[in-house]
Design a protein around this motif. Structure first.
Motif, PDB file in Angstrom:
ATOM      1  N   ALA A 131       0.872  -1.174   0.000  1.00 14.26           N
ATOM      2  CA  ALA A 131       0.000   0.000   0.000  1.00 14.26           C
ATOM      3  C   ALA A 131       0.909   1.223   0.000  1.00 14.26           C
ATOM      4  O   ALA A 131       1.956   1.217   0.634  1.00 14.26           O
ATOM      5  N   ILE A 132       0.548   2.245  -0.720  1.00 10.11           N
ATOM      6  CA  ILE A 132       1.353   3.456  -0.828  1.00 10.11           C
ATOM      7  C   ILE A 132       0.472   4.652  -0.479  1.00 10.11           C
ATOM      8  O   ILE A 132      -0.647   4.770  -0.966  1.00 10.11           O
ATOM      9  N   TYR A 133       0.999   5.546   0.372  1.00  8.02           N
ATOM     10  CA  TYR A 133       0.235   6.712   0.818  1.00  8.02           C
ATOM     11  C   TYR A 133       0.989   7.999   0.538  1.00  8.02           C
ATOM     12  O   TYR A 133       2.201   8.062   0.668  1.00  8.02           O
ATOM     13  N   THR A 134       0.242   9.037   0.173  1.00  7.42           N
ATOM     14  CA  THR A 134       0.776  10.386   0.042  1.00  7.42           C
ATOM     15  C   THR A 134       0.140  11.233   1.135  1.00  7.42           C
ATOM     16  O   THR A 134      -0.745  10.766   1.857  1.00  7.42           O
ATOM     17  N   TYR A 135       0.534  12.506   1.234  1.00  7.25           N
ATOM     18  CA  TYR A 135      -0.054  13.387   2.245  1.00  7.25           C
ATOM     19  C   TYR A 135      -1.574  13.447   2.099  1.00  7.25           C
ATOM     20  O   TYR A 135      -2.300  13.421   3.086  1.00  7.25           O
ATOM     21  N   ASP A 136      -2.054  13.527   0.863  1.00  5.13           N
ATOM     22  CA  ASP A 136      -3.505  13.619   0.647  1.00  5.13           C
ATOM     23  C   ASP A 136      -4.232  12.409   1.212  1.00  5.13           C
ATOM     24  O   ASP A 136      -5.336  12.531   1.740  1.00  5.13           O
ATOM     25  N   ASP A 137      -3.614  11.223   1.120  1.00  2.00           N
ATOM     26  CA  ASP A 137      -4.225  10.029   1.698  1.00  2.00           C
ATOM     27  C   ASP A 137      -4.284  10.136   3.216  1.00  2.00           C
ATOM     28  O   ASP A 137      -5.261   9.746   3.837  1.00  2.00           O
ATOM     29  N   ALA A 170       4.671  14.626   8.227  1.00  3.27           N
ATOM     30  CA  ALA A 170       5.261  13.300   8.009  1.00  3.27           C
ATOM     31  C   ALA A 170       5.588  13.091   6.532  1.00  3.27           C
ATOM     32  O   ALA A 170       6.596  12.486   6.193  1.00  3.27           O
ATOM     33  N   LEU A 171       4.736  13.611   5.649  1.00  5.09           N
ATOM     34  CA  LEU A 171       4.969  13.543   4.208  1.00  5.09           C
ATOM     35  C   LEU A 171       4.791  14.939   3.629  1.00  5.09           C
ATOM     36  O   LEU A 171       4.028  15.748   4.167  1.00  5.09           O
ATOM     37  N   ALA A 172       5.473  15.227   2.529  1.00  5.61           N
ATOM     38  CA  ALA A 172       5.402  16.545   1.904  1.00  5.61           C
ATOM     39  C   ALA A 172       3.952  16.927   1.644  1.00  5.61           C
ATOM     40  O   ALA A 172       3.161  16.123   1.151  1.00  5.61           O
ATOM     41  N   ARG A 173       3.628  18.164   1.986  1.00  4.30           N
ATOM     42  CA  ARG A 173       2.263  18.670   1.811  1.00  4.30           C
ATOM     43  C   ARG A 173       2.291  19.783   0.761  1.00  4.30           C
ATOM     44  O   ARG A 173       3.028  20.746   0.916  1.00  4.30           O
TER      45      ARG A 173
END
Length: 198
Positions: A131-137, A170-173
């Motif tokens: 599973a892969i998550y970005t900031y939007d997720d 935590a992740l680029a926004r």
């Protein structure tokens, strides 16, 4: 000491693809109806990189595929998370018994495709989970579940002179601010599976 030759990113991707093709692994993708996941699963299936199992309602996958103009290849499995079996419930209860897990709670948790995917790995039904998550997720998860993972990281060493302590997410926004800033988070059943995604 012996050193391996440096590979270009393209050569490295070819090497990983070749290794994955040779491994012939069955990988579960919990976000089965998500467009990026569906595109990746179709490509992996068509190129023989992995045997993908999508966790989603079959009608959702079909609708997403139709909307993207994708033809689902033969052999691409779609498993409806609503069809959880007693075997999955028993496995989760057994694995989490020390935390007080009971069958009713296990059924509730198995409604989450990621939890179901983890249990499928535990049972040996699949070789791994990706599973892969970005900031939007993460932000969407915050809206749905009240998660704090999309908030800025805590200030580790507060100081009285800091009136507006700033930390990163935590992740680029919205945009990447510096070289090395994390832009995605990969959840996988092993470090090696996670590294293969890159």
């Amino acid at each position: 000491p012996s050193h391996s030759p440096r590979l270009s990113p393209a050569a490295f991707r070819r090497l990983l693809t070749s290794m994955a093709t040779g491994a012939n692994r069955r990988i579960v993708l919990p976000e089965g109806a998500e467009p990026r996941t569906l595109r990746a699963a179709v490509e992996c299936q068509e190129r023989g990189i992995a045997r993908c199992v999508l966790l989603a309602r079959p009608e959702e996958v079909a609708a997403t595929a139709a909307g993207l103009g994708i033809v689902l290849p033969d052999g691409l499995e779609v498993v409806d998370p609503a069809r959880v079996t007693g075997r999955h419930v028993d496995a989760l209860v057994q694995a989490r018994r020390h935390k007080g897990m009971i069958a009713a709670r296990a059924r509730e948790e198995l409604a989450d495709p990621i939890v179901l995917g983890i249990v499928m790995v535990l049972l040996g039904d699949v070789d791994g989970l990706v599973a892969i998550y970005t900031y939007d997720d993460l932000a969407a998860d915050q809206d749905d579940h009240g998660s704090r993972v999309a908030e800025p990281l805590p200030l580790l060493i507060p100081h009285p002179t800091l009136t507006h302590g700033r930390t990163q997410y935590a992740l680029a926004r919205d945009q990447v601010n510096y070289v090395g800033e994390a832009i995605v988070m990969v959840v996988a059943s092993s470090r090696y599976t996670a590294e293969d995604v890159g």
